[in-house]
Design a protein around this motif. Structure first.
Motif, PDB file in Angstrom:
ATOM      1  N   ASN A 167      16.332 -36.168  -6.870  1.00  0.00           N
ATOM      2  CA  ASN A 167      15.623 -37.354  -7.345  1.00  0.00           C
ATOM      3  C   ASN A 167      15.381 -38.338  -6.202  1.00  0.00           C
ATOM      4  O   ASN A 167      16.165 -39.258  -5.962  1.00  0.00           O
ATOM      5  N   ASN A 168      14.258 -38.123  -5.502  1.00  0.00           N
ATOM      6  CA  ASN A 168      13.914 -39.036  -4.402  1.00  0.00           C
ATOM      7  C   ASN A 168      12.936 -40.118  -4.857  1.00  0.00           C
ATOM      8  O   ASN A 168      12.430 -40.882  -4.057  1.00  0.00           O
ATOM      9  N   MET A 169      12.667 -40.137  -6.147  1.00  0.00           N
ATOM     10  CA  MET A 169      11.828 -41.176  -6.745  1.00  0.00           C
ATOM     11  C   MET A 169      10.446 -41.228  -6.108  1.00  0.00           C
ATOM     12  O   MET A 169       9.831 -42.303  -6.015  1.00  0.00           O
TER      13      MET A 169
ATOM     14  N   ASP B 216       1.114 -34.181 -16.235  1.00  0.00           N
ATOM     15  CA  ASP B 216       0.823 -32.811 -15.818  1.00  0.00           C
ATOM     16  C   ASP B 216      -0.688 -32.647 -15.888  1.00  0.00           C
ATOM     17  O   ASP B 216      -1.403 -33.575 -16.268  1.00  0.00           O
ATOM     18  N   GLU B 217      -1.180 -31.475 -15.545  1.00  0.00           N
ATOM     19  CA  GLU B 217      -2.623 -31.281 -15.490  1.00  0.00           C
ATOM     20  C   GLU B 217      -3.250 -31.211 -16.865  1.00  0.00           C
ATOM     21  O   GLU B 217      -4.421 -31.554 -17.044  1.00  0.00           O
ATOM     22  N   MET B 218      -2.509 -30.715 -17.834  1.00  0.00           N
ATOM     23  CA  MET B 218      -3.051 -30.703 -19.196  1.00  0.00           C
ATOM     24  C   MET B 218      -3.386 -32.113 -19.608  1.00  0.00           C
ATOM     25  O   MET B 218      -4.467 -32.405 -20.111  1.00  0.00           O
TER      26      MET B 218
ATOM     27  N   GLY C 174       8.197 -28.204  -4.296  1.00  0.00           N
ATOM     28  CA  GLY C 174       8.405 -29.544  -3.771  1.00  0.00           C
ATOM     29  C   GLY C 174       9.228 -29.390  -2.517  1.00  0.00           C
ATOM     30  O   GLY C 174       9.606 -28.268  -2.147  1.00  0.00           O
ATOM     31  N   CYS C 175       9.483 -30.480  -1.835  1.00  0.00           N
ATOM     32  CA  CYS C 175      10.286 -30.378  -0.610  1.00  0.00           C
ATOM     33  C   CYS C 175      11.631 -29.738  -0.916  1.00  0.00           C
ATOM     34  O   CYS C 175      12.015 -28.724  -0.349  1.00  0.00           O
ATOM     35  N   GLY C 176      12.347 -30.360  -1.832  1.00  0.00           N
ATOM     36  CA  GLY C 176      13.698 -29.909  -2.127  1.00  0.00           C
ATOM     37  C   GLY C 176      13.732 -28.512  -2.707  1.00  0.00           C
ATOM     38  O   GLY C 176      14.715 -27.777  -2.548  1.00  0.00           O
TER      39      GLY C 176
ATOM     40  N   GLY D   4      12.756 -30.822  -8.106  1.00  0.00           N
ATOM     41  CA  GLY D   4      12.494 -32.212  -7.794  1.00  0.00           C
ATOM     42  C   GLY D   4      12.369 -33.072  -9.041  1.00  0.00           C
ATOM     43  O   GLY D   4      12.302 -32.562 -10.164  1.00  0.00           O
ATOM     44  N   ASP D   5      12.334 -34.357  -8.841  1.00  0.00           N
ATOM     45  CA  ASP D   5      12.116 -35.254  -9.976  1.00  0.00           C
ATOM     46  C   ASP D   5      10.715 -35.043 -10.549  1.00  0.00           C
ATOM     47  O   ASP D   5      10.500 -35.193 -11.752  1.00  0.00           O
ATOM     48  N   GLY D   6       9.766 -34.684  -9.685  1.00  0.00           N
ATOM     49  CA  GLY D   6       8.444 -34.355 -10.201  1.00  0.00           C
ATOM     50  C   GLY D   6       8.491 -33.102 -11.054  1.00  0.00           C
ATOM     51  O   GLY D   6       7.962 -33.052 -12.157  1.00  0.00           O
ATOM     52  N   ASP D   7       9.145 -32.079 -10.543  1.00  0.00           N
ATOM     53  CA  ASP D   7       9.312 -30.834 -11.297  1.00  0.00           C
ATOM     54  C   ASP D   7       9.898 -31.078 -12.677  1.00  0.00           C
ATOM     55  O   ASP D   7       9.353 -30.638 -13.679  1.00  0.00           O
TER      56      ASP D   7
HETATM   57  C1  LIG Z   1       0.808 -27.053 -11.400  1.00  0.00           C
HETATM   58  C2  LIG Z   1       0.993 -27.775 -10.118  1.00  0.00           C
HETATM   59  N1  LIG Z   1       0.617 -29.043 -10.030  1.00  0.00           N
HETATM   60  C3  LIG Z   1       0.765 -29.707  -8.874  1.00  0.00           C
HETATM   61  C4  LIG Z   1       1.291 -29.096  -7.790  1.00  0.00           C
HETATM   62  C5  LIG Z   1       1.383 -29.846  -6.477  1.00  0.00           C
HETATM   63  N2  LIG Z   1       2.720 -30.272  -6.176  1.00  0.00           N
HETATM   64  C6  LIG Z   1       3.509 -29.549  -5.363  1.00  0.00           C
HETATM   65  S1  LIG Z   1       4.997 -30.273  -5.119  1.00  0.00           S
HETATM   66  C7  LIG Z   1       4.577 -31.568  -6.129  1.00  0.00           C
HETATM   67  C8  LIG Z   1       5.463 -32.723  -6.381  1.00  0.00           C
HETATM   68  C9  LIG Z   1       6.590 -32.807  -5.530  1.00  0.00           C
HETATM   69  O1  LIG Z   1       7.443 -33.805  -6.000  1.00  0.00           O
HETATM   70  P1  LIG Z   1       8.883 -33.459  -6.491  1.00  0.00           P
HETATM   71  O2  LIG Z   1       8.871 -32.444  -7.569  1.00  0.00           O
HETATM   72  O3  LIG Z   1       9.528 -34.745  -6.828  1.00  0.00           O
HETATM   73  O4  LIG Z   1       9.557 -32.771  -5.227  1.00  0.00           O
HETATM   74  P2  LIG Z   1       9.814 -33.398  -3.795  1.00  0.00           P
HETATM   75  O5  LIG Z   1       8.730 -32.909  -2.926  1.00  0.00           O
HETATM   76  O6  LIG Z   1       9.835 -34.873  -3.951  1.00  0.00           O
HETATM   77  O7  LIG Z   1      11.144 -32.834  -3.405  1.00  0.00           O
HETATM   78  C10 LIG Z   1       3.306 -31.421  -6.619  1.00  0.00           C
HETATM   79  C11 LIG Z   1       2.656 -32.400  -7.502  1.00  0.00           C
HETATM   80  C12 LIG Z   1       1.676 -27.756  -7.929  1.00  0.00           C
HETATM   81  N3  LIG Z   1       2.224 -27.070  -6.923  1.00  0.00           N
HETATM   82  N4  LIG Z   1       1.517 -27.133  -9.100  1.00  0.00           N
END
Ligand SMILES: Cc1ncc(C[n+]2csc(CCOP(=O)(O)OP(=O)(O)O)c2C)c(N)n1
Ligand SMILES: Cc1ncc(C[n+]2csc(CCOP(=O)(O)OP(=O)(O)O)c2C)c(N)n1
Ligand code: SF4
Ligand code: SF4
Ligand SMILES: [Mg+2]
Ligand SMILES: [Mg+2]
Lengths: 293, 596, 596, 293
Positions: A123-125, C256-258, A53-55, A95-98
């Motif tokens: 957490n950038n939501m 997630d992808e699953m 992710g970015c962060g 990241g919040d996604g992670d």
């Molecule tokens: C298994 C998998 N699914 C999807 C991705 C694509 N992907 C890369 S970063 C990301 C999300 C980024 O969001 P976040 O974790 O919140 O980090 P941010 O960029 O906001 O800092 C995704 C879905 C990936 N790299 N690996």
């Protein structure tokens, strides 16, 4: 923990951040460095593990050991590393996604293990690096490319879940206040056990709702409330749900009484695993063989 | 009279102790200096259903079981129904005389001798517990085999002595003695097969494939295991857990299989030998992380204990269905090695070798096993596991640990680059912790320094891909082994196989040669990387070659063809979840040869 | 003067609107009746770095981009540095006159014409906003190309008119006009290439591969999409999300992808056409569920949009590295199909066809694409997407929906068995909901009724495996298509490729034929299952065949060899994350042919 | 929901359960059937999705639609199915390993979606089918083949996590009291939204600690406490942590005020997705095409 004199300059990475100008991740990077300086932690004494992710690019932007891993998967890597090398300060930044999205299960389980890891969640939501899809923490109704009509899911409440899952240190910071954030990180690192530091981190490109101003108008510091006792779980639970005009940051909860995972593993009593001699003594192996005769 | 050559089967419901009785009996026989081969068959349920355990005994080393048996020990009536047809003429069935539905006439019609016994009665009256019926049954078998009861007694003492106190052991032994006497008295004279101890035979272990893998890991200095339970890998993980205290190993039950391999990647990154074990379903979940290990050049070992799929398939049965999946698992292209030990001894040595290959080439290594190999037991000479040899062969490759200060000072003139471009593709590996080797690694395409290549240049990308992939060439040249032959030097037909098929195919080859068809076996342990030109030479020298594997699609045959262009003259597959056995192979070989 | 044959590139930092400007320009040109091909190149960052967008224009249909350009439009100085060497003699660079570091002499030395322009000034003075610089730049390009500004203006109106109000549109248009005039006045006479509208040309879409896949899914009646964002699949998912309201489709961003594929399995089990899309990393996570779909015979479609690995690799770039992984992904053996469309048109039709194959054979279908195909745009005749044809070809196989009472009454004489053994392996499929078809399915090996086979019999297992795998044979016979040829009928060399390589290889073939080497292309859309004997015949009829693919190991070459034993005479690979292009192929072909 | 007359006999599956005699899963099966009878739910109106484990074999043992899926993965399958066929009663039955272990992330996220699914977790605090390894809910110190020295992780608290994650119906039952459990299941099915019913389910073979007696000595019913209000989240939070001599069962929490996921999806307003005509009208597709000209 070490107490050398460390300067911000020593922590300077040769790599320039690729973050957008104004991104909240700069504040987090700054706070992390400050925390290392405050604690006198030298580059080789710290191991950062990030997701994607970015962060999560942060490990490249600080002089220290790092591991940019997979989206959602830094937590178990950090755990394996820490158990193998437990005199290293291990910090997860993701990241919040992670952490609240794809990696939620690792998070749920590391919390109840109380392993001595500091966990900073950016957490950038929103999903930054993939260009603006909604995140698990996006507020209900948030409009994005994957929620053109607004999300219809309630957001994850990281503080409440961390409390329920058994985290022993739970804090929230704001990347717009790196000094305060650095302080939280210092306390998180000092905490013996798992420490969650959820950080409000404005994404100036994709999240047009939860901006610096949005946060500044709402946040206040728990430590400014003399009645707030972070040892009180019920109080923490209440504060965890405060959201709206006023949103608390600071330390929500601390429990210093539980042993860490590492402390409960006899193999680690003497020295770190990676320093232990291999292979085992032949006599021990021969003795085991006899159990199969 | 047939001496020391018998094949018997115990059968009953899950929970009746079929497996433990069978293994105990096998161990007793091994203590008498005889060779045994034991194989289990059980259902995916904890109680009820039908399980069996089969033990073959001989004076020579055994590598497989055979479908025909001489003696059936039935813990329930269903066992008789299900297995009567497997008993040879003159064979016998021991069962409790209270079983009502047994059709003695039908048994006799097949030339089999029914041997009802008061097993439950003895268990209750002598032992005070109906559950000791299985002890009585085994002892009764000893009675008709005229096998010295002191061997089973010693096993009973060892088993119960430790766990439940010797009182229970003694009661079991009294039950055994009573049943033994009664059976000998009633039936020994009717039964042709006998077991006789071998004087001064060397001590032997009775051990299965998973335990051997565990020994290999211990001997190789593995210090970290993280896994999620999954049959048939669980027993390997449990073995490591049981040894963790004694050997100072960290064993972690993870929340899922991703976490298992990722924890191992973390530990390996710190400089510790680590492995995860799982079956196909869990391995599926590891694919993404495997790719990460490939990218970050992290030496991690994964044991893939196969069972029949797809999905949950037949979870307590066996198959070799995951080869091509595992050889290609994970997105993108990255180096890996894959080993498929075929015997207990190979399990031990190859598991240890897996760590050496992983660390020498800084890449993930997959070790294949399957339910058949994992759970089959054999009697093995004690010196077959040579710990000193394994210790002397430990090769950690270009690793310097962060506390090895002097070595680091010597090695580092210029600053440290984790992924330095070097001729053989293998860069110096210093785990984090030393002030002179501070670095960050990345699963993104990275620079020699380890940083993400933020410029994403073509040149760096090309060199990094080449660097990683070159390791395969070097490994194929220096470390990987060609398939090994067994059998007739000038064979008319070569049976080509991998992994656990070793035993059944080897015995099939013996049978074929005995029957006058000149046959041999070509068995692959190393599957990837390989010097395929040399493999092609070997195959081109075969008159006719037939692959034998436990799957439907003929994965080894496909793999060979992909790499050499050569096509097997025929393929023999088995995909019913039951292990290969020599008879099956010989029969099917005749069929396919008829067609060729 | 060269009319209507030009190749230009826009370059700048992420966030400067390189892509949107390039696409807008391309669309404007397409509206003038010309053909375009557009390709993007961007870094894994949101701001800064260096991105570019390249557009090729012609009067004929284009299938690829070419490395040489005539016009560079530089939004920053770095663009000039990085791309100067790509410009042909007589070509030009448009850039802002405030850029300080531009070495005009060096540019001129290469025979390229520097064309500094007051782009920022015009943007600020006329438009009131510096950000309109990119509008100015595109308009300046129109100026020197003498391309009728009304086309770009119509695009600007459509783009802004809807979103940000026409005020902004009008300001942009004023900027465009000013820059256009200025550029034409200053430089048009110096520049050889011109664009001229084609009168009465048909209307064309400008569309990329992912959008075409989305159209295919819509047209095929897909009603459910669940995915997790991942480049380069995200834009397909986002397309479906954007259409969800209008077309009554459920789109779910999964945790997630699953969850993505599993939700689709759930929806497909209910009788709804569903797909998930992802890239290699996410696909890795789907492997286990793919196996479940295979076992339960659930028709689910997965789009695998490839990018270079291993691990996160080069996440915004392209590659074809996941073929062998995807063809074997998932534990155990089960049927699947795999399609790899190579053009925008194929994306549309093959995506629709994927649902038909999935439902006819009740198995998972993988549709390959990659970053190159996903994001490259082409001008396509409107009738190239024939919705009526797709609608008329919808084939749901042996499906009866639970509310189709009459059909069910007719079909069910005997009680319903979901996995009835039938000749072709394809059983009647009635999703849950009807009182006469109540049943339970299982990922464990199951009975025809769907229940777990609690007896785990050999016979049922063998028949179930055979039933499932037989579907592959039937599909190969009835539905799967052989690779298609393009080019010289009597070729000296055949370029063999799959998926997105279509365009570059097709153009390379044209070039080769033009240069006098008789060449053709053999392009695989269907990868599995196939009638390989027929493929082998085709290949055996080739004088010499060379595979061309975007990977290191030559996966198509390996796949062909695995299935036919035939070995490519040479392989051309590209694994730097950049798309194949005709020039690269022609050059490397010469190299490899020299070696053969 | 249907209100036909349904008998226990109609729900009888031709398949004999393979569970061990005395296993708590029998009580759950019985309760599920009773609930269907009470609600008049006919076999074809219900869809059970299970994971892999002893208890996950339940769908085979009841006459209804079922899907034995993968270990830890029933939740997303149930979600996909429910959205495609939302007039079906969808019930997930899975093990503590399935849901609190490997499948934790799906669980975390389905709760905040408030999809109308009833989720019965067979919590035997052990891994049954794989022969006795500890589970995420095993009590600290629990000795098993994979924790020979006793576990060193604190157990997952399903009730607390469900509360924190936003579940709108949270209950705990005991398989030794199928009547009470049936009642919880009835209420769970009637609840509009996601309903968690965690069930204490003795594993008579592998869990020698948490036996029928162990539970019977400790459990009491929340509904017997007149002061307990399941609408009060703070109270629920407190009760969620009650563990030891007294352990509450019953309904911990209900929130009837939130819309379900299904209700928020316009596509579902008219009829279930699977009944909707395909393909879409050609005119609509043609219109969309024009947006690309
Ligand atoms: C298994 C998998 N699914 C999807 C991705 C694509 N992907 C890369 S970063 C990301 C999300 C980024 O969001 P976040 O974790 O919140 O980090 P941010 O960029 O906001 O800092 C995704 C879905 C990936 N790299 N690996
Ligand atoms: C991906 C995967 N990992 C592991 C397994 C093996 N496995 C089957 S059931 C089970 C756990 C069973 O425990 P639980 O979910 O609590 O159910 P119970 O048997 O106790 O009812 C495991 C680990 C599997 N089938 N799939
Ligand atoms: S996209 Fe958002 S999170 Fe990412 S670097 Fe830019 S501002 Fe930061
Ligand atoms: S092992 Fe335990 S959970 Fe499984 S069926 Fe037996 S008693 Fe029930
Ligand atoms: Mg984010
Ligand atoms: Mg359980």
């Amino acid at each position: 923990m070490a107490t050398a004199t460390v300067t911000m300059k020593e922590l300077q990475s040769p790599v320039e951040p690729t973050w957008c100008p104004g991104c909240g991740d700069y504040g987090i990077l700054n706070a992390v460095k400050r925390a290392m300086v405050q604690l006198g932690l030298r580059p080789h004494e710290v191991f950062f593990v990030s997701g994607i992710g970015c962060g999560s690019k942060l490990p490249d932007y600080i002089r220290a050991n790092g591991f940019n891993s997979l989206h959602g998967r830094p937590v178990p890597i950090a755990q394996g590393f820490r158990l193998a090398h437990h005199d290293m300060v291990v910090i997860v930044v993701d990241g919040d996604g992670d952490n609240y999205g794809i990696g939620g299960n690792h998070w749920l389980h590391i919390m109840r293990r109380n392993i001595n890891i500091t966990h900073i969640v950016q957490n950038n939501m929103v999903y930054g690096l993939t260009k603006g899809q909604y995140a698990p923490t996006s507020m209900k109704g948030y409009v994005s490319t994957t929620s053109p009509e607004g999300t219809i899911e309630w957001p994850v409440n990281p503080i409440a879940i961390a409390l329920a899952a058994g985290a022993t240190f739970i804090a929230r910071g704001f990347s717009g206040d790196p000094k305060h954030l650095a302080d939280l990180i210092v306390k998180g690192i000092q905490h013996k056990g798992y420490a969650l530091i959820d950080v409000f981190q404005p994404c100036v490109i994709f999240n047009r709702i939860n901006t610096y101003d949005w946060f500044r108008e709402r946040i206040y510091k728990l430590e400014e409330d003399p009645n707030y006792d972070p040892h009180d779980k019920a109080m923490a639970w209440e504060k965890a749900h405060e959201w709206g005009d006023r949103i608390p940051i600071g330390i929500f909860y601390i429990n210093e009484e539980l042993p860490t995972l590492e402390e409960q593993i006899p193999a680690l009593a003497e020295k770190p695993l990676y320093q232990q001699e291999i292979p085992p003594r032949v006599e021990d192996l021969e003795a085991l063989k006899m159990a199969f005769v | 009279m047939v001496k020391n050559d018998v094949n018997f089967k115990l059968g009953g419901e899950a929970g009746q102790g079929v497996e433990s009785s069978g293994m105990g009996f096998a161990r007793a026989i091994a203590r008498a200096g005889l060779h045994i081969f034991g194989v289990q068959d059980y259902m995916s349920r904890i109680r009820g259903g039908h399980n069996w355990y089969q033990v073959r005994v001989s004076e020579r080393t055994l590598y497989a079981h055979e479908p025909k048996i001489q003696l059936l020990i039935a813990f329930d009536e269903r066992t008789i129904e299900d297995h009567l047809h497997e008993i040879v003429e003159g064979g016998a069935i021991i069962y409790d005389e209270s079983f009502k539905g047994v059709d003695e006439e039908a048994i006799k019609m097949r030339g089999v001798i029914p041997m009802p016994m008061p097993l439950i009665k003895i268990a209750e009256e002598v032992g005070g517990n109906k559950l000791m019926m299985n002890t009585a049954a085994v002892a009764a078998a000893c009675g008709i085999l005229e096998f010295d009861l002191s061997y089973p007694e010693s096993v009973i003492r060892d088993n119960f002595g430790r766990r439940k106190g010797s009182e229970i052991a003694e009661r079991n032994i009294r039950v055994a003695e009573a049943a033994f006497e009664e059976a000998r008295r009633r039936y020994a004279h009717l039964f042709d097969w006998k077991l006789e101890p071998i004087p001064n035979a060397p001590k032997r272990m009775v051990i299965n494939g998973n335990q051997a893998l565990g020994f290999g890991a211990l001997a190789a200095g593995c210090k970290f295991v993280a896994s999620y339970p999954m049959t048939p890998a669980s027993s390997l993980f449990e073995f490591m857990c049981a040894q963790s205290k004694r050997f100072g190993i960290i064993t972690r039950q993870s929340e899922d299989e991703m976490s298992g391999i990722l924890q191992c990647i973390g530990a390996a990154h710190a400089g510790v030998r680590a492995f995860a074990c799982t079956s196909g379903g869990g391995f599926s979940l590891m694919a993404e992380s495997l790719s990460l290990a490939g990218s970050t050049e992290t030496p991690v070992v994964v044991v893939l204990a196969q069972r029949p799929g797809p999905a949950t398939g037949l979870p307590t049965r066996t198959g070799q269905e995951d080869m091509l999946f595992a050889l290609h698992a994970g997105h993108g292209e990255f180096p890996r090695a894959a080993l498929a030990p075929g015997t207990i001894e190979q399990c031990f040595y190859e598991m240890a070798r897996a760590f050496n290959i992983a660390e020498k080439y800084q890449m993930p290594v997959i070790v294949f096993t399957d339910n058949f190999l994992a759970n089959s037991i054999r009697s093995i000479d004690l010196d077959a596991f040579d710990f000193r040899k394994v210790a002397s062969e430990i090769d950690r490759g270009k690793l310097i640990l962060p506390h090895e200060n002097e070595k680091i000072e010597q090695a580092l003139l210029d600053g440290y680059r984790r992924y330095e471009f070097v001729e053989d593709g293998i860069s110096l590996r210093i785990p984090p912790g030393h002030p002179k080797a501070v670095y960050s690694v990345a699963g993104e395409e990275h620079l020699p320094e380890g940083f993400i290549d933020w410029e994403e240049t073509i040149e760096n990308r090309n060199r990094m891909v080449q660097k990683r992939m070159r390791k395969l060439e070097i490994a194929a040249q220096n470390d990987m082994r060609l398939p090994e032959s067994y059998g007739h030097e000038d064979a008319e037909v070569t049976l080509v196989c991998w992994g656990s098929a070793y035993g059944p195919v080897r015995e099939a080859v013996d049978t074929l040669n005995h029957n006058g068809l000149r046959a041999n076996m070509l068995h692959f342990v190393d599957l990837h990387p390989l010097n395929w030109d040399q493999v092609a030479d070997v195959l081109n020298n075969c008159r006719s070659w037939v692959t034998v594997e436990s799957n439907f699609t003929g994965q080894l045959a496909r793999w060979i063809r992909m790499n050499t262009g050569l096509k097997a003259h025929a393929t023999i597959g088995k995909y019913d979840g039951r292990p290969l056995n020599p008879t099956y192979i010989v029969e099917h070989l005749q069929e396919v040869l008829a067609k060729v």
